[in-house]
Design a protein around this motif. Structure first.
Motif, PDB file in Angstrom:
ATOM      1  N   GLU A  33      25.523  32.114  41.760  1.00  0.00           N
ATOM      2  CA  GLU A  33      26.632  32.850  42.403  1.00  0.00           C
ATOM      3  C   GLU A  33      27.433  33.572  41.327  1.00  0.00           C
ATOM      4  O   GLU A  33      27.851  32.968  40.352  1.00  0.00           O
ATOM      5  N   ARG A  34      27.677  34.850  41.556  1.00  0.00           N
ATOM      6  CA  ARG A  34      28.359  35.634  40.506  1.00  0.00           C
ATOM      7  C   ARG A  34      29.830  35.269  40.347  1.00  0.00           C
ATOM      8  O   ARG A  34      30.399  35.400  39.271  1.00  0.00           O
ATOM      9  N   ASN A  35      30.486  34.832  41.437  1.00  0.00           N
ATOM     10  CA  ASN A  35      31.907  34.493  41.356  1.00  0.00           C
ATOM     11  C   ASN A  35      32.108  33.182  40.596  1.00  0.00           C
ATOM     12  O   ASN A  35      31.198  32.360  40.528  1.00  0.00           O
ATOM     13  N   PRO A  36      33.323  32.957  40.089  1.00  0.00           N
ATOM     14  CA  PRO A  36      33.573  31.721  39.345  1.00  0.00           C
ATOM     15  C   PRO A  36      33.522  30.473  40.221  1.00  0.00           C
ATOM     16  O   PRO A  36      33.392  29.362  39.725  1.00  0.00           O
ATOM     17  N   GLN A  39      33.739  30.352  47.153  1.00  0.00           N
ATOM     18  CA  GLN A  39      34.914  30.498  48.012  1.00  0.00           C
ATOM     19  C   GLN A  39      34.752  31.695  48.937  1.00  0.00           C
ATOM     20  O   GLN A  39      33.988  32.604  48.653  1.00  0.00           O
ATOM     21  N   GLU A  40      35.520  31.674  50.018  1.00  0.00           N
ATOM     22  CA  GLU A  40      35.518  32.779  50.975  1.00  0.00           C
ATOM     23  C   GLU A  40      36.952  33.178  51.254  1.00  0.00           C
ATOM     24  O   GLU A  40      37.856  32.349  51.182  1.00  0.00           O
ATOM     25  N   SER A 128      27.871  28.705  39.148  1.00  0.00           N
ATOM     26  CA  SER A 128      28.814  29.793  39.417  1.00  0.00           C
ATOM     27  C   SER A 128      28.929  30.659  38.163  1.00  0.00           C
ATOM     28  O   SER A 128      28.385  30.316  37.110  1.00  0.00           O
ATOM     29  N   ALA A 129      29.642  31.765  38.290  1.00  0.00           N
ATOM     30  CA  ALA A 129      29.732  32.754  37.210  1.00  0.00           C
ATOM     31  C   ALA A 129      28.334  33.104  36.701  1.00  0.00           C
ATOM     32  O   ALA A 129      28.104  33.222  35.498  1.00  0.00           O
ATOM     33  N   GLU A 131      25.841  35.907  37.586  1.00  0.00           N
ATOM     34  CA  GLU A 131      25.460  37.134  38.303  1.00  0.00           C
ATOM     35  C   GLU A 131      24.034  37.526  37.954  1.00  0.00           C
ATOM     36  O   GLU A 131      23.704  37.758  36.786  1.00  0.00           O
TER      37      GLU A 131
END
Ligand SMILES: Cc1cc2nc3c(=O)[nH]c(=O)nc-3n(C[C@H](O)[C@H](O)[C@H](O)COP(=O)(O)OP(=O)(O)OC[C@H]3O[C@@H](n4cnc5c(N)ncnc54)[C@H](O)[C@@H]3O)c2cc1C
Length: 393
Positions: A33-36, A39-40, A128-129, A131
């Protein structure tokens, strides 16, 4: 069986549901997942019985249902005069036909339920983080690259990276999704701000000329989700920017008093623009396949984008479990899913023009059509959609 994990690019609803489904089938996965974090944004989502049945089957249902609000009915009203055009009771006959039921949930809660289900499995690794910036195909595996320079080995890679999927360009290569000209604004409204006639336990849609407004309760009914959409010709890419209330309200000038009272209750609106695609034939290239919005982005009007992603996840995992050769599995998965998701993509556009946004004489025809539908016929029309995978044998 190749012992390498399945690589999943994107830890949204589709990506996490895929990881859960794969684990259910004994298959390891890595979610990149590219986000840290996972979450939504703060808005609601409706889950039809097709998605709820699949979530139950893959073992995420209990966690989702802890947070789900099983609203009592779906209703469409005329936004000009306030007249009720149709109401579908979600208990009674609906529940007898679609036993998984219907509910609404905060997106963050849905993602948390899936995330917790992933964390409970030793077969799922969450990164996470991370990408995904590309992948290389080898005869017996894929190697994905992430922006931080890491490389990840897998038996195949699943592009679950959403509407603006970057990975899709390496698979289908068909450019950007198509602007619909529609903009959506979302906010959460505390009960004390909601007008009395909107403080109800249903999902209510006010249909007006070139616009519609939706509300339903969320978060233990402590707040209302507000989603309002206008066909204003927008073609930019907006992903939740805040817009002044007065500016939003001006776009809905045509609506009558009842819908306006709801509109005026909303504050702190954030804006998204809507895009979709024509159904596509190419979902698979070698050991890479599309899933969810990356595969079949649709307008939100049938409330089925996430539901289809959840169905995709279950089918993908079953086929990967059945076939030794991942490429063969991905091909079978795509063939199995394309017809159904294409039908829902088309339905979503049809809902906009024929049901939610017509004005003048077409609106009168819409009213007559909806007012003439009895419960039995309505349930009959919905059966293909609300039966998991459309399997209505
Ligand atoms: C206003 C609105 C209302 C909606 N209401 C409903 C509803 O009621 N019911 C319903 O079923 N659907 C609804 N939908 C549709 C639903 O939100 C989507 O279909 C669903 O979120 C798609 O899930 P996804 O996992 O495919 O994509 P996403 O949820 O977009 O997740 C994609 C993930 O991939 C990550 N990512 C992107 N690029 C990369 C990369 N290169 N590498 C790694 N990670 C990456 C992103 O950060 C994100 O976490 C609605 C949509 C809108 C806009």
């Amino acid at each position: 069986m190749n012992g390498l994990p399945v690589l999943i690019a994107g830890g949204g609803i589709g990506g996490l549901a895929a990881a859960v489904s794969l684990a259910r089938n004994g298959i390891r996965s890595v979610v990149l997942e590219r986000n840290p974090g996972f979450q939504e944004i703060g808005a609601g989502i409706q889950l039809g019985p097709n998605a709820l049945a699949v979530l139950d089957r893959i073992g995420a249902g209990a966690r989702v249902r802890e947070r789900l609000i099983p609203v009592g009915y779906l209703e469409i009203r005329d936004a000009l005069e306030g007249r009720r055009l149709i109401r579908l009771d979600l208990q009674g006959a609906f529940r007898r036909r679609f036993s998984a039921g219907y509910g609404v949930i905060h997106r963050g809660d849905l993602l948390t339920a899936l995330y917790e289900t992933c964390k409970a499995s030793e077969l799922i690794a969450l990164a996470s983080a991370a990408e995904v910036t590309g992948w290389d195909e080898r005869p017996d595996r894929v190697e994905a690259r992430t922006a931080d320079g890491r490389r990840w080995e897998g038996r195949c890679v699943i592009a679950a990276d959403g509407l603006h999927s970057w990975l899709r360009q390496g698979i289908a290569g068909d450019g950007d999704p198509i602007p619909s000209g529609h903009a959506t604004f979302r906010c959460l409204v505390p009960p004390e701000r909601m007008p009395e006639h909107c403080r109800v336990d249903g999902a209510v849609l006010w249909a007006g000329p070139d616009c519609h407004l939706v509300h339903y309760p969320l978060k233990d009914r402590k707040v209302y989700n507000a989603v309002i959409t206008v066909n204003d010709g927008s073609t930019d890419v907006a992903r939740g920017e805040t817009v002044p209330d007065a500016q939003v309200r001006r776009l809905f000038d045509s609506v009558g008093d009842q819908a306006r009272a709801f509109l005026n209750a909303g504050t702190g609106w954030r804006r998204w623009t809507l895009r979709d695609r024509e159904p596509a034939d190419t979902w698979v290239k070698g050991r890479a396949a599309l899933l969810g919005d990356a595969a079949h982005p649709m307008l939100q009007y049938a409330a089925q984008g996430a539901c289809m992603a959840i169905e995709d996840a279950a089918v993908l995992a079953d086929r990967l479990a059945e076939h030794e050769d991942p490429q063969a599995a991905l091909d079978v998965y795509a063939t199995e899913r394309q017809g159904r998701t294409a039908r829902v993509q088309r339905l979503s556009r049809w809902m906009a023009t024929e049901v939610y946004h017509p004005g003048g004489p077409p609106a009168k025809r819409r009213d007559a059509m909806l007012l003439g539908l009895d419960e039995e016929r309505l349930l009959h029309h919905l059966t293909w959609l609300y039966t998991p995978f459309g399997a209505t044998a």
